[in-house]
Design a protein around this motif. Structure first.
Motif, PDB file in Angstrom:
ATOM      1  N   VAL A  96       0.846  -1.201   0.000  1.00  0.00           N
ATOM      2  CA  VAL A  96       0.000   0.000   0.000  1.00  0.00           C
ATOM      3  C   VAL A  96       0.879   1.248   0.000  1.00  0.00           C
ATOM      4  O   VAL A  96       0.630   2.197  -0.755  1.00  0.00           O
ATOM      5  CB  VAL A  96      -0.986  -0.009   1.195  1.00  0.00           C
ATOM      6  CG1 VAL A  96      -1.596   1.361   1.401  1.00  0.00           C
ATOM      7  CG2 VAL A  96      -2.079  -1.040   0.969  1.00  0.00           C
ATOM      8  N   LEU A 134       2.453   1.611  -3.457  1.00  0.00           N
ATOM      9  CA  LEU A 134       1.475   2.011  -4.462  1.00  0.00           C
ATOM     10  C   LEU A 134       0.968   3.432  -4.251  1.00  0.00           C
ATOM     11  O   LEU A 134       0.670   4.128  -5.222  1.00  0.00           O
ATOM     12  CB  LEU A 134       0.314   1.019  -4.483  1.00  0.00           C
ATOM     13  CG  LEU A 134       0.679  -0.325  -5.102  1.00  0.00           C
ATOM     14  CD1 LEU A 134      -0.391  -1.361  -4.817  1.00  0.00           C
ATOM     15  CD2 LEU A 134       0.907  -0.191  -6.592  1.00  0.00           C
ATOM     16  N   LEU A 135       0.860   3.862  -3.012  1.00  0.00           N
ATOM     17  CA  LEU A 135       0.442   5.247  -2.780  1.00  0.00           C
ATOM     18  C   LEU A 135       1.503   6.231  -3.265  1.00  0.00           C
ATOM     19  O   LEU A 135       1.180   7.335  -3.695  1.00  0.00           O
ATOM     20  CB  LEU A 135       0.138   5.474  -1.294  1.00  0.00           C
ATOM     21  CG  LEU A 135      -1.175   4.864  -0.809  1.00  0.00           C
ATOM     22  CD1 LEU A 135      -1.302   5.009   0.702  1.00  0.00           C
ATOM     23  CD2 LEU A 135      -2.373   5.467  -1.526  1.00  0.00           C
ATOM     24  N   PHE A 140       1.155   5.615  -7.407  1.00  0.00           N
ATOM     25  CA  PHE A 140      -0.136   6.000  -7.975  1.00  0.00           C
ATOM     26  C   PHE A 140      -0.871   6.904  -6.975  1.00  0.00           C
ATOM     27  O   PHE A 140      -1.891   6.519  -6.403  1.00  0.00           O
ATOM     28  CB  PHE A 140      -0.990   4.756  -8.265  1.00  0.00           C
ATOM     29  CG  PHE A 140      -0.374   3.806  -9.241  1.00  0.00           C
ATOM     30  CD1 PHE A 140      -0.543   3.981 -10.604  1.00  0.00           C
ATOM     31  CD2 PHE A 140       0.367   2.723  -8.798  1.00  0.00           C
ATOM     32  CE1 PHE A 140       0.014   3.104 -11.502  1.00  0.00           C
ATOM     33  CE2 PHE A 140       0.928   1.832  -9.697  1.00  0.00           C
ATOM     34  CZ  PHE A 140       0.756   2.027 -11.056  1.00  0.00           C
ATOM     35  N   ASP A 157      -4.785   7.422  -7.521  1.00  0.00           N
ATOM     36  CA  ASP A 157      -5.575   6.372  -8.149  1.00  0.00           C
ATOM     37  C   ASP A 157      -6.525   5.755  -7.130  1.00  0.00           C
ATOM     38  O   ASP A 157      -6.107   5.254  -6.091  1.00  0.00           O
ATOM     39  CB  ASP A 157      -4.651   5.297  -8.731  1.00  0.00           C
ATOM     40  CG  ASP A 157      -5.369   4.418  -9.737  1.00  0.00           C
ATOM     41  OD1 ASP A 157      -6.491   3.979  -9.436  1.00  0.00           O
ATOM     42  OD2 ASP A 157      -4.806   4.186 -10.813  1.00  0.00           O
ATOM     43  N   VAL A 197      -5.973   1.978  -5.658  1.00  0.00           N
ATOM     44  CA  VAL A 197      -4.905   1.555  -4.747  1.00  0.00           C
ATOM     45  C   VAL A 197      -5.490   0.967  -3.466  1.00  0.00           C
ATOM     46  O   VAL A 197      -5.117  -0.139  -3.062  1.00  0.00           O
ATOM     47  CB  VAL A 197      -3.928   2.703  -4.436  1.00  0.00           C
ATOM     48  CG1 VAL A 197      -2.990   2.321  -3.300  1.00  0.00           C
ATOM     49  CG2 VAL A 197      -3.131   3.067  -5.680  1.00  0.00           C
ATOM     50  N   SER A 206      -6.661  -3.314  -2.393  1.00  0.00           N
ATOM     51  CA  SER A 206      -5.703  -3.742  -1.364  1.00  0.00           C
ATOM     52  C   SER A 206      -5.906  -5.154  -0.810  1.00  0.00           C
ATOM     53  O   SER A 206      -4.940  -5.764  -0.363  1.00  0.00           O
ATOM     54  CB  SER A 206      -5.651  -2.727  -0.223  1.00  0.00           C
ATOM     55  OG  SER A 206      -6.892  -2.661   0.429  1.00  0.00           O
ATOM     56  N   SER A 258      -4.386   1.504 -14.793  1.00  0.00           N
ATOM     57  CA  SER A 258      -3.467   1.131 -13.718  1.00  0.00           C
ATOM     58  C   SER A 258      -3.830  -0.147 -12.983  1.00  0.00           C
ATOM     59  O   SER A 258      -3.052  -0.614 -12.156  1.00  0.00           O
ATOM     60  CB  SER A 258      -3.389   2.275 -12.713  1.00  0.00           C
ATOM     61  OG  SER A 258      -4.672   2.512 -12.165  1.00  0.00           O
ATOM     62  N   ILE A 285      -1.417  -2.358 -10.361  1.00  0.00           N
ATOM     63  CA  ILE A 285      -1.717  -2.332  -8.933  1.00  0.00           C
ATOM     64  C   ILE A 285      -1.914  -3.737  -8.392  1.00  0.00           C
ATOM     65  O   ILE A 285      -1.317  -4.119  -7.379  1.00  0.00           O
ATOM     66  CB  ILE A 285      -2.945  -1.443  -8.656  1.00  0.00           C
ATOM     67  CG1 ILE A 285      -2.598   0.018  -8.922  1.00  0.00           C
ATOM     68  CG2 ILE A 285      -3.461  -1.641  -7.229  1.00  0.00           C
ATOM     69  CD1 ILE A 285      -3.784   0.958  -8.920  1.00  0.00           C
ATOM     70  N   TYR A 340       0.575  -5.820  -5.750  1.00  0.00           N
ATOM     71  CA  TYR A 340       0.085  -6.418  -4.503  1.00  0.00           C
ATOM     72  C   TYR A 340       0.476  -7.892  -4.412  1.00  0.00           C
ATOM     73  O   TYR A 340       0.976  -8.354  -3.384  1.00  0.00           O
ATOM     74  CB  TYR A 340      -1.439  -6.292  -4.391  1.00  0.00           C
ATOM     75  CG  TYR A 340      -1.906  -4.978  -3.843  1.00  0.00           C
ATOM     76  CD1 TYR A 340      -1.395  -4.470  -2.658  1.00  0.00           C
ATOM     77  CD2 TYR A 340      -2.876  -4.241  -4.497  1.00  0.00           C
ATOM     78  CE1 TYR A 340      -1.830  -3.259  -2.144  1.00  0.00           C
ATOM     79  CE2 TYR A 340      -3.319  -3.030  -3.992  1.00  0.00           C
ATOM     80  CZ  TYR A 340      -2.789  -2.554  -2.818  1.00  0.00           C
ATOM     81  OH  TYR A 340      -3.216  -1.362  -2.307  1.00  0.00           O
TER      82      TYR A 340
END
Length: 134
Positions: free
Chosen positions: A12, A15-16, A19, A22, A25, A29, A69, A73, A77
């Protein structure tokens, strides 16, 4: 073994950063802990491999109408889960094509003279109790 919280927080955060705005995200999760639903003797085989990660990411990309995306994403993960588990016993990353575990071990400590020691080891382990394909 990394806890579900670690499996959740690490990707997370990544990705934060990647993106920033977005909406997918956080919505996607739960994929960070999806590989842990394979349990018993087949744990770290069925869902802890690159082929499942690619297939699930592609499927979610299709389901969510090819949002740009989504594939990245979901894949991040799932791959982050596999990588984190490589540091705690190993993972059969290419199962069922290659049925050996890839692992990474690291350690940090001090010797008797208070010098910092760092150990790094990686390799391949045999997979016991699972039918071999090679």
């Amino acid at each position: 073994m990394p806890t579900p919280l670690v499996h959740f927080i690490v990707p997370v955060f990544i990705l934060l950063v990647l993106f920033k705005k977005d909406r997918y995200v956080l919505w996607l999760s739960p994929f960070a802990i999806l590989p842990d639903i394979d349990f018993g003797e087949l744990h770290r085989l069925l869902l802890h491999n690159i082929f499942v990660a690619l297939a699930v990411a592609f499927l979610m990309w299709i389901i969510l109408k090819k949002q740009s995306s989504v594939f990245c994403i979901v894949f991040i993960y799932l791959i982050s889960h596999i990588i984190l588990d490589m540091f705690s016993g190993g993972v059969a990353v290419f199962y069922p094509i290659y049925t050996k575990l890839l692992y990474v071990n690291t350690a940090i400590g001090f010797d008797i003279h208070k010098h910092l020691l760092y150990a790094f080891d990686y390799g391949i382990l045999p997979l016991h109790g699972v039918p071999r394909t090679n």
